[in-house]
Scaffold this motif. Structure first.
Motif, PDB file in Angstrom:
ATOM      1  N   UNK A  61       0.841  -1.203   0.000  1.00  0.00           N
ATOM      2  CA  UNK A  61       0.000   0.000   0.000  1.00  0.00           C
ATOM      3  C   UNK A  61       0.871   1.247   0.000  1.00  0.00           C
ATOM      4  N   UNK A  62       1.935   1.208   0.780  1.00  0.00           N
ATOM      5  CA  UNK A  62       2.838   2.360   0.849  1.00  0.00           C
ATOM      6  C   UNK A  62       3.547   2.582  -0.489  1.00  0.00           C
ATOM      7  N   UNK A  63       3.962   1.499  -1.147  1.00  0.00           N
ATOM      8  CA  UNK A  63       4.612   1.619  -2.457  1.00  0.00           C
ATOM      9  C   UNK A  63       3.650   2.229  -3.467  1.00  0.00           C
ATOM     10  N   UNK A  64       2.406   1.759  -3.468  1.00  0.00           N
ATOM     11  CA  UNK A  64       1.397   2.304  -4.388  1.00  0.00           C
ATOM     12  C   UNK A  64       1.171   3.789  -4.118  1.00  0.00           C
ATOM     13  N   UNK A  65       1.132   4.155  -2.838  1.00  0.00           N
ATOM     14  CA  UNK A  65       0.942   5.564  -2.479  1.00  0.00           C
ATOM     15  C   UNK A  65       2.111   6.417  -2.961  1.00  0.00           C
ATOM     16  N   UNK A  66       3.338   5.911  -2.780  1.00  0.00           N
ATOM     17  CA  UNK A  66       4.522   6.658  -3.212  1.00  0.00           C
ATOM     18  C   UNK A  66       4.516   6.834  -4.726  1.00  0.00           C
ATOM     19  N   UNK A  67       4.179   5.771  -5.463  1.00  0.00           N
ATOM     20  CA  UNK A  67       4.113   5.867  -6.925  1.00  0.00           C
ATOM     21  C   UNK A  67       3.030   6.857  -7.345  1.00  0.00           C
ATOM     22  N   UNK A  68       1.895   6.846  -6.631  1.00  0.00           N
ATOM     23  CA  UNK A  68       0.811   7.787  -6.933  1.00  0.00           C
ATOM     24  C   UNK A  68       1.259   9.227  -6.708  1.00  0.00           C
ATOM     25  N   UNK A  69       2.019   9.447  -5.632  1.00  0.00           N
ATOM     26  CA  UNK A  69       2.489  10.793  -5.315  1.00  0.00           C
ATOM     27  C   UNK A  69       3.652  11.234  -6.190  1.00  0.00           C
ATOM     28  N   UNK A  70       4.273  10.289  -6.890  1.00  0.00           N
ATOM     29  CA  UNK A  70       5.428  10.618  -7.716  1.00  0.00           C
ATOM     30  C   UNK A  70       5.052  11.661  -8.763  1.00  0.00           C
ATOM     31  N   UNK A  71       5.858  12.703  -8.846  1.00  0.00           N
ATOM     32  CA  UNK A  71       5.609  13.750  -9.825  1.00  0.00           C
ATOM     33  C   UNK A  71       4.758  14.887  -9.317  1.00  0.00           C
ATOM     34  N   UNK A  72       4.167  14.726  -8.117  1.00  0.00           N
ATOM     35  CA  UNK A  72       3.366  15.810  -7.564  1.00  0.00           C
ATOM     36  C   UNK A  72       4.283  16.939  -7.100  1.00  0.00           C
ATOM     37  N   UNK A  73       3.822  18.207  -7.162  1.00  0.00           N
ATOM     38  CA  UNK A  73       4.668  19.324  -6.727  1.00  0.00           C
ATOM     39  C   UNK A  73       5.007  19.235  -5.249  1.00  0.00           C
ATOM     40  N   UNK A  74       6.119  19.860  -4.887  1.00  0.00           N
ATOM     41  CA  UNK A  74       6.509  19.907  -3.485  1.00  0.00           C
ATOM     42  C   UNK A  74       5.470  20.667  -2.673  1.00  0.00           C
ATOM     43  N   UNK A  75       5.306  20.262  -1.431  1.00  0.00           N
ATOM     44  CA  UNK A  75       4.333  20.913  -0.563  1.00  0.00           C
ATOM     45  C   UNK A  75       4.666  22.386  -0.382  1.00  0.00           C
ATOM     46  N   UNK A  76       3.628  23.215  -0.326  1.00  0.00           N
ATOM     47  CA  UNK A  76       3.838  24.645  -0.116  1.00  0.00           C
ATOM     48  C   UNK A  76       4.426  24.923   1.261  1.00  0.00           C
ATOM     49  N   UNK A  77       4.261  23.959   2.158  1.00  0.00           N
ATOM     50  CA  UNK A  77       4.801  24.141   3.499  1.00  0.00           C
ATOM     51  C   UNK A  77       6.264  23.740   3.587  1.00  0.00           C
ATOM     52  N   UNK A  78       6.835  23.268   2.458  1.00  0.00           N
ATOM     53  CA  UNK A  78       8.231  22.860   2.471  1.00  0.00           C
ATOM     54  C   UNK A  78       9.119  24.070   2.738  1.00  0.00           C
TER      55      UNK A  78
END
Length: 233
Positions: free
Chosen positions: A30-47
């Motif tokens: 589940x964690x791997x799927x979540x990481x792949x899903x998040x791949x390519x998303x912009x960095x958090x504005x709170x970064x």
């Protein structure tokens, strides 16, 4: 009676162990799927404003291409910077030092800009047999793990040298287990016109890179998830 109780307890322990193992594997998947899903998303504005950045250099034209990319880098945004090259690639480290020195000279008095230079064992030297490369690959992976634990970068920049693959794999594993979320940016070498390099192909197929860039339209047509950016040299 005691024998039956002992057997029941043994069966219960066995079933509990199997259940825990299945639950563990499920959580990892589940964690791997979540990481792949998040791949390519912009960095958090709170970064944070500054992002620790790992820059992987390579012998030959890889370092020259990377230097050209770094010339347009927002230096105050991507800092501190950690340059890594193969243990036998002293020339790339020297070029990175010259680049950082030129930036320091042009921005004297600016605080918060820093760089470190490191070298990593190669997985395989040119001409080395595949049998002996098994051992050197294991050594390189351990060394890469130690460096990644030490650096824990928020951004990884690479453009094709084989040195980048173990570092990117470990960065991906760190995402999965929650140690550090590193955004991996891969720019395929301009020398690759029709086919990806081995490092690029692995990172693309395994969906490890957050952003994957190619410099030729032929590659973009063949690998549609890549971003075509034209010739950067």
């Amino acid at each position: 009676m005691e024998k039956n109780i002992s057997c029941s307890f043994s069966d219960l322990s066995s079933n509990l162990g199997i259940s825990c193992f299945i639950a563990f594997i499920t959580i990892i998947l589940v964690r791997v799927i979540y990481v792949i899903y998040r791949t390519g998303k912009p960095l958090s504005k709170r970064s944070p404003q500054a992002l620790s950045t790992l820059i992987v250099l390579g012998s030959g034209g890889h370092t020259a291409e990377m230097i050209n990319l770094l010339l347009v880098l927002q230096k105050d945004r991507f800092t501190p910077r950690f340059f890594i090259a193969a243990a036998t690639d002293n020339m790339s480290i020297q070029k990175a030092r010259v680049l950082e020195s030129s930036w320091a000279d042009s921005q004297s008095g600016v605080k918060g800009i820093s760089a470190e230079f490191m070298q990593i064992y190669r997985s395989r030297e040119v001409g080395q047999s595949y049998i002996t490369s098994v051992w050197t690959t294991l050594v390189a992976m351990v060394h890469a793990l130690w460096l990644m634990i030490k650096i824990r970068p928020q951004v990884v920049l690479c453009n094709g040298p084989g040195t980048c693959f173990p570092l990117c794999v470990i960065a991906f594993i760190f995402k999965v287990i929650g140690i550090r979320w590193s955004s991996i940016f891969y720019v395929e070498s301009i020398a690759r016109v029709k086919r990806l390099s081995l490092s690029g192909l692995l990172l693309y197929k395994l969906r490890i890179a957050d952003q994957f860039f190619v410099q030729w339209p032929q590659l973009h047509r063949k690998y549609p998830r890549a971003h075509y950016v034209g010739c950067l040299m």
